[in-house]
Design a protein around this motif. Structure first.
Motif, short mmCIF file in Angstrom:
data_model
loop_
_atom_site.label_atom_id
_atom_site.label_comp_id
_atom_site.label_asym_id
_atom_site.label_seq_id
_atom_site.Cartn_x
_atom_site.Cartn_y
_atom_site.Cartn_z
N TYR A 14 72.51 -21.33 -32.11
CA TYR A 14 73.29 -22.09 -33.10
C TYR A 14 72.39 -23.00 -33.91
O TYR A 14 71.63 -23.78 -33.35
N ARG A 15 72.49 -22.88 -35.23
CA ARG A 15 71.74 -23.79 -36.09
C ARG A 15 72.41 -25.15 -36.06
O ARG A 15 73.58 -25.28 -36.40
N VAL A 16 71.68 -26.16 -35.65
CA VAL A 16 72.26 -27.50 -35.55
C VAL A 16 71.30 -28.53 -36.14
O VAL A 16 70.13 -28.23 -36.42
N ASN A 17 71.82 -29.75 -36.33
CA ASN A 17 70.95 -30.88 -36.65
C ASN A 17 70.90 -31.79 -35.43
O ASN A 17 71.45 -31.45 -34.37
N GLY A 18 70.28 -32.94 -35.55
CA GLY A 18 70.12 -33.83 -34.41
C GLY A 18 71.44 -34.28 -33.80
O GLY A 18 71.60 -34.30 -32.58
N SER A 19 72.42 -34.60 -34.66
CA SER A 19 73.70 -35.10 -34.16
C SER A 19 74.48 -34.03 -33.41
O SER A 19 75.19 -34.33 -32.45
N LEU A 20 74.35 -32.77 -33.87
CA LEU A 20 75.13 -31.70 -33.27
C LEU A 20 74.58 -31.22 -31.93
O LEU A 20 75.23 -30.48 -31.20
N ALA A 22 74.27 -32.86 -29.25
CA ALA A 22 75.09 -33.38 -28.15
C ALA A 22 76.24 -32.44 -27.82
O ALA A 22 76.60 -32.27 -26.66
N SER A 23 76.82 -31.82 -28.86
CA SER A 23 77.97 -30.93 -28.61
C SER A 23 77.53 -29.50 -28.27
O SER A 23 78.35 -28.61 -28.13
N HIS A 24 76.23 -29.28 -28.17
CA HIS A 24 75.73 -27.94 -27.83
C HIS A 24 74.91 -27.95 -26.54
O HIS A 24 74.02 -27.09 -26.37
N GLN A 25 75.20 -28.91 -25.67
CA GLN A 25 74.50 -29.01 -24.39
C GLN A 25 74.46 -27.68 -23.65
O GLN A 25 75.49 -27.04 -23.47
N GLY A 26 73.28 -27.28 -23.23
CA GLY A 26 73.16 -26.06 -22.43
C GLY A 26 73.17 -24.79 -23.27
O GLY A 26 72.95 -23.70 -22.76
N LYS A 27 73.44 -24.93 -24.56
CA LYS A 27 73.47 -23.74 -25.41
C LYS A 27 72.13 -23.52 -26.09
O LYS A 27 71.32 -24.45 -26.24
N ASN A 28 71.92 -22.28 -26.52
CA ASN A 28 70.73 -22.00 -27.31
C ASN A 28 70.93 -22.53 -28.72
O ASN A 28 71.98 -22.32 -29.33
N VAL A 29 69.93 -23.21 -29.20
CA VAL A 29 70.03 -23.79 -30.53
C VAL A 29 68.77 -23.47 -31.33
O VAL A 29 67.75 -23.02 -30.79
N CYS A 30 68.88 -23.74 -32.61
CA CYS A 30 67.78 -23.49 -33.53
C CYS A 30 67.76 -24.68 -34.49
O CYS A 30 68.75 -24.95 -35.16
N VAL A 31 66.68 -25.43 -34.48
CA VAL A 31 66.63 -26.68 -35.23
C VAL A 31 65.42 -26.69 -36.16
O VAL A 31 64.28 -26.45 -35.72
N ILE A 32 65.65 -26.95 -37.43
CA ILE A 32 64.53 -27.10 -38.36
C ILE A 32 64.29 -28.60 -38.57
O ILE A 32 65.23 -29.37 -38.72
N GLY A 33 63.02 -29.00 -38.52
CA GLY A 33 62.69 -30.39 -38.75
C GLY A 33 61.20 -30.57 -39.00
O GLY A 33 60.45 -29.59 -39.05
N GLN A 74 63.32 -23.05 -31.57
CA GLN A 74 64.40 -22.30 -30.93
C GLN A 74 64.35 -22.61 -29.44
O GLN A 74 63.29 -22.48 -28.83
N GLY A 75 65.45 -23.03 -28.89
CA GLY A 75 65.44 -23.41 -27.48
C GLY A 75 66.81 -23.78 -26.98
O GLY A 75 67.82 -23.39 -27.58
N GLN A 76 66.82 -24.56 -25.90
CA GLN A 76 68.09 -24.93 -25.30
C GLN A 76 68.29 -26.44 -25.40
O GLN A 76 67.35 -27.20 -25.12
N ALA A 77 69.49 -26.85 -25.81
CA ALA A 77 69.78 -28.29 -25.91
C ALA A 77 70.03 -28.84 -24.51
O ALA A 77 70.80 -28.26 -23.75
N ASP A 78 69.37 -29.94 -24.16
CA ASP A 78 69.63 -30.52 -22.84
C ASP A 78 70.65 -31.66 -22.95
O ASP A 78 71.18 -31.92 -24.03
N ASN A 79 70.94 -32.33 -21.81
CA ASN A 79 72.02 -33.31 -21.83
C ASN A 79 71.63 -34.64 -22.45
O ASN A 79 72.40 -35.57 -22.48
N GLN A 80 70.36 -34.73 -22.92
CA GLN A 80 69.97 -35.96 -23.61
C GLN A 80 69.68 -35.71 -25.09
O GLN A 80 68.96 -36.46 -25.73
N SER A 81 70.25 -34.61 -25.60
CA SER A 81 70.03 -34.23 -26.99
C SER A 81 68.55 -33.99 -27.30
O SER A 81 68.11 -34.21 -28.42
N ASN A 82 67.81 -33.57 -26.29
CA ASN A 82 66.46 -33.09 -26.54
C ASN A 82 66.46 -31.57 -26.38
O ASN A 82 67.47 -30.98 -26.01
N ILE A 83 65.33 -30.96 -26.69
CA ILE A 83 65.31 -29.50 -26.71
C ILE A 83 64.24 -28.94 -25.77
O ILE A 83 63.09 -29.38 -25.79
#
Lengths: 125, 248
Positions: A14-20, A22-33, A74-83
């Protein structure tokens, strides 16, 4: 480009930003920054996301190069909004130089606001 | 009603159906209830993989999907005797198989234009164009275009009955941006002449000679060969008739 760990490509990143994050904990995400502040041991760096949040990106194996500039993680969002990073991609400076972070961030927000119009994931039968 | 407007019927270009010359019979009865196939829909990989296959047609939102454009990253490259198989990942789901005859490298973002096909139950794209992305804003642009495209298809366009004419907005920037580079003025002229032809059989070479009188025929032939080998045009009913892969 480096492979860091293995990620399940069959699931959406899931393409997310920093705020999102938190709602993607444990999911695979993709973040550009913008990447910066790489740790001396090469096991993490900081990423300033499209909405101006700064998150920490952890990698399993120390990175052998210096990571900076426009990066896709590309990675997994953890419970502290880190990747937890499986893979990162450094974009070449030429294609990244005019990148409009605000526009990208707005696109991300729209995408999450109207998930029925930006189709992600497929039904497994 | 949006349905009766016929999204694909609009003359806008980007999404019209002129390039669909492979089904000249005109569809018969079952087609009456459906919209004409869209020539090129911006979409996500998940969307392509979720399309329903009805006979030989790919349906999305009750509309036949013909050509699509996606933006994603090259995950892997597999060469075989007849083709190069790319696996393209746009992060929306499982990566998509894309078949094409050009060389790319891994972890590069690309824009892909292609036909949705299926082989042994698995969807893939048969492409006629893959362009590496040289400006990452195109990723943002595509994300917005996907939302816009799907919104326009399912809901019509805000504030009016007329479905959006995709081509008109795009021609100035994006569309023009990747047809022009790499073409000489002569090649561009020949390409335009071929693109301007709306006949589903394409334009005949003699017709082309007439249209471009003043240019030596050998030069036109050379330009046609070049455009053909680069995938800008393709031959239709015989080796002397051509159509553009860009719908105009």
């Amino acid at each position: 480009m480096v492979f860091v760990g293995e990620m399940d490509l069959e699931k959406p990143k899931y393409r997310v930003n920093g705020s999102l994050l938190a709602s993607h904990q444990g999911k695979n995400v993709c973040v550009i920054g913008n990447a910066h502040s790489q740790s001396p041991d090469g096991k993490s760096f900081r990423l300033t996301t499209s909405d101006g949040k700064t998150v920490t990106v952890h990698v399993n194996h120390p990175i052998q190069e210096y990571v900076d500039g426009l990066v896709e993680v590309q990675g997994q969002a953890d419970n502290q909004s880190n990747i937890k990073c499986y893979q990162y991609v450094k974009f070449d400076p030429e294609s990244a130089q005019d990148f409009d972070m605000d526009n990208y961030n707005k696109a991300i927000e729209l995408m999450h606001q109207y998930p029925e119009h930006y189709i992600q994931g497929i039904k497994t039968s | 009603m949006f349905n009766s407007e016929g999204y694909g019927d609009q003359g806008g270009g980007y999404m019209n159906s002129q390039s669909n010359f492979s089904s000249p019979q005109g569809g018969g009865t079952e087609r009456k209830t459906r919209l004409k196939p869209i020539s090129c829909l911006p979409c996500t990989v998940a969307q392509v993989l979720s399309t329903q296959q009805v006979d030989d047609k790919f349906m999305v939102d009750n509309i036949e999907l013909n050509q699509v454009t996606i933006v994603g990253m090259v995950r892997s490259v597999k060469e075989s005797a007849t083709k190069i198989e790319y696996v393209i990942d746009d992060m929306t789901g499982p990566p998509l198989d894309v078949h094409r005859v050009v060389a790319l490298r891994e972890n590069l973002y690309v824009r892909v234009h292609g036909h949705v096909r299926s082989f042994q139950g698995k969807h893939h794209l048969m492409t006629f164009k893959i362009v590496p992305i040289t400006n990452m804003n195109e990723l943002t642009y595509h994300m917005l275009e996907v939302i816009h495209g799907h919104l326009a298809l399912t809901k019509g366009v805000a504030g009016g009955g007329k479905p959006v004419q995709y081509g008109s907005d795009m021609d100035t920037g994006y569309q023009g941006a990747h047809t022009d580079p790499g073409l000489s003025p002569l090649q561009a002229q020949v390409f335009q002449a071929i693109s301007a032809c709306t006949d589903e059989r394409g334009i005949g070479i003699t017709n082309l000679f007439e249209k471009l009188r003043g240019i030596p025929q050998t030069a036109i032939r050379e330009a046609v060969d070049f455009l053909s080998s680069e995938g800008h045009i393709y031959s239709t009913i015989d080796d002397d008739h051509f159509k553009s892969t860009e719908s105009m």
